[in-house]
Design a protein around this motif. Structure first.
Motif, PDB file in Angstrom:
ATOM      1  N   ALA A  68      -1.715  -4.722  -7.296  1.00 48.21           N
ATOM      2  CA  ALA A  68      -2.992  -4.293  -6.990  1.00 48.21           C
ATOM      3  C   ALA A  68      -2.712  -2.647  -6.903  1.00 48.21           C
ATOM      4  O   ALA A  68      -1.835  -2.227  -6.104  1.00 48.21           O
ATOM      5  CB  ALA A  68      -3.763  -4.482  -6.027  1.00 48.21           C
ATOM      6  N   PHE A  69      -3.768  -1.726  -7.539  1.00 53.64           N
ATOM      7  CA  PHE A  69      -3.573  -0.198  -7.281  1.00 53.64           C
ATOM      8  C   PHE A  69      -4.655   0.065  -6.752  1.00 53.64           C
ATOM      9  O   PHE A  69      -5.821  -0.104  -7.205  1.00 53.64           O
ATOM     10  CB  PHE A  69      -3.195   0.439  -8.767  1.00 53.64           C
ATOM     11  CG  PHE A  69      -1.774   0.241  -9.127  1.00 53.64           C
ATOM     12  CD1 PHE A  69      -0.885   1.137  -8.831  1.00 53.64           C
ATOM     13  CD2 PHE A  69      -1.425  -0.947 -10.077  1.00 53.64           C
ATOM     14  CE1 PHE A  69       0.496   1.203  -9.357  1.00 53.64           C
ATOM     15  CE2 PHE A  69      -0.093  -0.836 -10.601  1.00 53.64           C
ATOM     16  CZ  PHE A  69       0.813   0.053 -10.430  1.00 53.64           C
ATOM     17  N   ASP A  70      -4.596   1.014  -5.670  1.00 60.78           N
ATOM     18  CA  ASP A  70      -5.641   1.803  -4.846  1.00 60.78           C
ATOM     19  C   ASP A  70      -5.343   3.206  -5.052  1.00 60.78           C
ATOM     20  O   ASP A  70      -4.747   3.643  -4.138  1.00 60.78           O
ATOM     21  CB  ASP A  70      -5.613   1.193  -3.398  1.00 60.78           C
ATOM     22  CG  ASP A  70      -7.005   1.777  -2.833  1.00 60.78           C
ATOM     23  OD1 ASP A  70      -7.793   2.416  -3.336  1.00 60.78           O
ATOM     24  OD2 ASP A  70      -7.051   1.628  -1.635  1.00 60.78           O
ATOM     25  N   GLY A  71      -5.952   3.843  -6.145  1.00 57.36           N
ATOM     26  CA  GLY A  71      -5.586   5.394  -6.180  1.00 57.36           C
ATOM     27  C   GLY A  71      -3.951   5.392  -6.627  1.00 57.36           C
ATOM     28  O   GLY A  71      -3.530   4.898  -7.660  1.00 57.36           O
ATOM     29  N   ASP A  72      -3.401   6.116  -5.761  1.00 62.89           N
ATOM     30  CA  ASP A  72      -1.892   6.245  -5.814  1.00 62.89           C
ATOM     31  C   ASP A  72      -0.994   5.320  -5.087  1.00 62.89           C
ATOM     32  O   ASP A  72       0.353   5.692  -4.947  1.00 62.89           O
ATOM     33  CB  ASP A  72      -1.324   7.652  -5.797  1.00 62.89           C
ATOM     34  CG  ASP A  72      -1.442   8.025  -4.253  1.00 62.89           C
ATOM     35  OD1 ASP A  72      -2.200   7.367  -3.693  1.00 62.89           O
ATOM     36  OD2 ASP A  72      -0.997   9.086  -3.898  1.00 62.89           O
ATOM     37  N   ARG A  73      -1.696   4.314  -4.715  1.00 58.69           N
ATOM     38  CA  ARG A  73      -0.885   3.271  -3.721  1.00 58.69           C
ATOM     39  C   ARG A  73      -0.909   2.070  -4.540  1.00 58.69           C
ATOM     40  O   ARG A  73      -1.635   1.657  -5.390  1.00 58.69           O
ATOM     41  CB  ARG A  73      -1.519   2.818  -2.442  1.00 58.69           C
ATOM     42  CG  ARG A  73      -1.545   4.255  -1.562  1.00 58.69           C
ATOM     43  CD  ARG A  73      -2.498   4.126  -0.521  1.00 58.69           C
ATOM     44  NE  ARG A  73      -2.442   5.244   0.501  1.00 58.69           N
ATOM     45  CZ  ARG A  73      -1.467   5.525   1.246  1.00 58.69           C
ATOM     46  NH1 ARG A  73      -0.603   4.679   1.720  1.00 58.69           N
ATOM     47  NH2 ARG A  73      -1.752   6.548   2.149  1.00 58.69           N
ATOM     48  N   VAL A  74       0.323   1.092  -4.394  1.00 60.65           N
ATOM     49  CA  VAL A  74       0.588  -0.017  -5.001  1.00 60.65           C
ATOM     50  C   VAL A  74       0.730  -1.353  -3.771  1.00 60.65           C
ATOM     51  O   VAL A  74       1.524  -1.046  -3.020  1.00 60.65           O
ATOM     52  CB  VAL A  74       1.593   0.100  -6.166  1.00 60.65           C
ATOM     53  CG1 VAL A  74       2.945   0.244  -5.329  1.00 60.65           C
ATOM     54  CG2 VAL A  74       1.785  -1.068  -6.755  1.00 60.65           C
ATOM     55  N   GLY A 116       0.914  -1.437  -0.015  1.00 59.80           N
ATOM     56  CA  GLY A 116      -0.069  -0.111  -0.024  1.00 59.80           C
ATOM     57  C   GLY A 116       0.877   1.216   0.114  1.00 59.80           C
ATOM     58  O   GLY A 116       0.274   2.354   0.260  1.00 59.80           O
ATOM     59  N   ILE A 117       2.171   1.287  -0.244  1.00 56.38           N
ATOM     60  CA  ILE A 117       3.086   2.277  -0.204  1.00 56.38           C
ATOM     61  C   ILE A 117       2.727   3.333  -1.217  1.00 56.38           C
ATOM     62  O   ILE A 117       2.274   3.073  -2.645  1.00 56.38           O
ATOM     63  CB  ILE A 117       4.436   2.210  -0.301  1.00 56.38           C
ATOM     64  CG1 ILE A 117       5.347   3.227  -0.239  1.00 56.38           C
ATOM     65  CG2 ILE A 117       4.679   1.326  -1.593  1.00 56.38           C
ATOM     66  CD1 ILE A 117       6.989   2.759  -0.024  1.00 56.38           C
TER      67      ILE A 117
END
Length: 332
Positions: free
Chosen positions: A73-79, A32-33
């Protein structure tokens, strides 16, 4: 050998490779960074990091299908890495691994006709620098026999005479005598080949230089017939055709290297293994290869190969089952 100067493009490629090898374990440790934070840590721009992530998406294990490639997986600008394909820790070489790489690269650098020598020299310099004193171990790598044989064959071909060869055919595990009319000497990868018209086979053949046990120049001139057409080697030496036997096997992780080392027609995931289909020129060669893989391979076809391997395995087991005479008592 003089190493070629490092260009900006070469340096960028080498730096990117090192970054990619460490990127997956870096992201695994930081699920999630933010992309911006990861880019700052790695010393690259966000755009470069996103390009690296796009490249990782097409990297993975042999088979290269769903479940084989690195996934994230990408969550907005987090990977977040969701599948690491086994790259779960930064690259660190043991002393034995580092020395093995140094020896292998030195051997490759000594191989006549090897291309991209500048890349070999750069890789060798990096590993020797990382290995420290270990790289100074008294290990000298030379290939005098291969180099001398290659030069001797080239000289013989330039002389324009027919040759008598003593040649080892690995596919049939036999040594044969034959007279050939040389056409050319060429390098394919790191191996040297003599291309010649073989009077025994009545066809153009490629003879690996390192498998020519002996040769003699004959008094008669080389005279390849008009139908002696050179091979098209743009796609490599081996071009499996549909007329060759199709071997189908199921391999585990320990045997999946054959999908990278040999041309294969099909690879598909099957549970925790892979089903591989490949064409071979000789079932005897396939028999020796697959027996060497041991329990990590199951032969599915053709039936003739299955029967041959079963019979040879049974014979080997019988050797273990047979009682052996006790050794004579030691003399006093």
């Amino acid at each position: 050998m003089t190493p070629q100067p490092r260009t900006p493009a070469n340096r960028a490629s080498a730096d990117r490779l090192g970054r990619l090898l460490n990127l997956v374990p870096y992201l695994l440790a930081r699920p999630g960074i933010r992309v911006a934070e990861a880019a700052a840590d790695l010393g690259v721009t966000e755009r470069q990091l996103r390009e690296d992530l796009e490249l990782l998406w097409v990297c993975g294990l042999p088979g290269y299908g769903p479940g084989d490639l690195i996934d994230m997986a990408f969550d907005g600008d987090r990977v977040t890495i969701t599948y690491d394909a086994g790259i779960d820790r930064p690259l660190r070489l043991t002393q034995d691994e580092a020395l093995a790489l140094v020896v292998a690269l030195r051997m490759l650098a000594e191989t006549p006709g090897t291309g991209n020598r500048d890349a070999i020299e750069r890789a060798l310099a990096k590993i020797e620098g990382a290995a420290g004193d270990l790289a100074d171990a008294p290990v000298a790598v030379r290939l005098p026999v291969n180099a001398e044989r290659l030069d001797a064959i080239r000289t013989a071909v330039a002389g324009g005479r027919a040759l008598h060869l003593t040649y080892y055919t690995a596919a049939r595990d036999e040594t044969t005598e034959r007279v050939v009319d040389p056409m050319r000497v060429l390098m394919v990868g790191a191996r040297g080949y003599l291309e010649a018209w073989c009077r025994r086979a009545e066809a153009t053949r490629l003879f690996r230089i390192d498998r020519i046990d002996a040769f003699t120049e004959l008094a008669e001139p080389a005279a390849p017939p008009a139908r002696a057409v050179p091979h098209d080697l743009t796609g490599g030496v081996f071009h499996p055709g549909g007329d060759l036997p199709l071997v189908t096997v199921r391999v585990g992780r320990g045997g999946r290297w054959i999908t990278e080392y040999y041309p294969v027609e099909d690879v598909r995931r099957d549970g925790d293994g892979w089903v591989v289909a490949m064409r071979v020129t000789d079932l005897g060669w396939a028999q020796r290869l697959l027996l060497g893989l041991g329990a990590d391979v199951t032969v599915l076809g053709p039936p003739e190969l299955v029967d041959r391997i079963r019979a040879q395995a049974a014979t080997a087991l019988d050797q273990y089952a047979a009682p052996h005479p006790a050794p004579p008592p030691a003399a006093r």
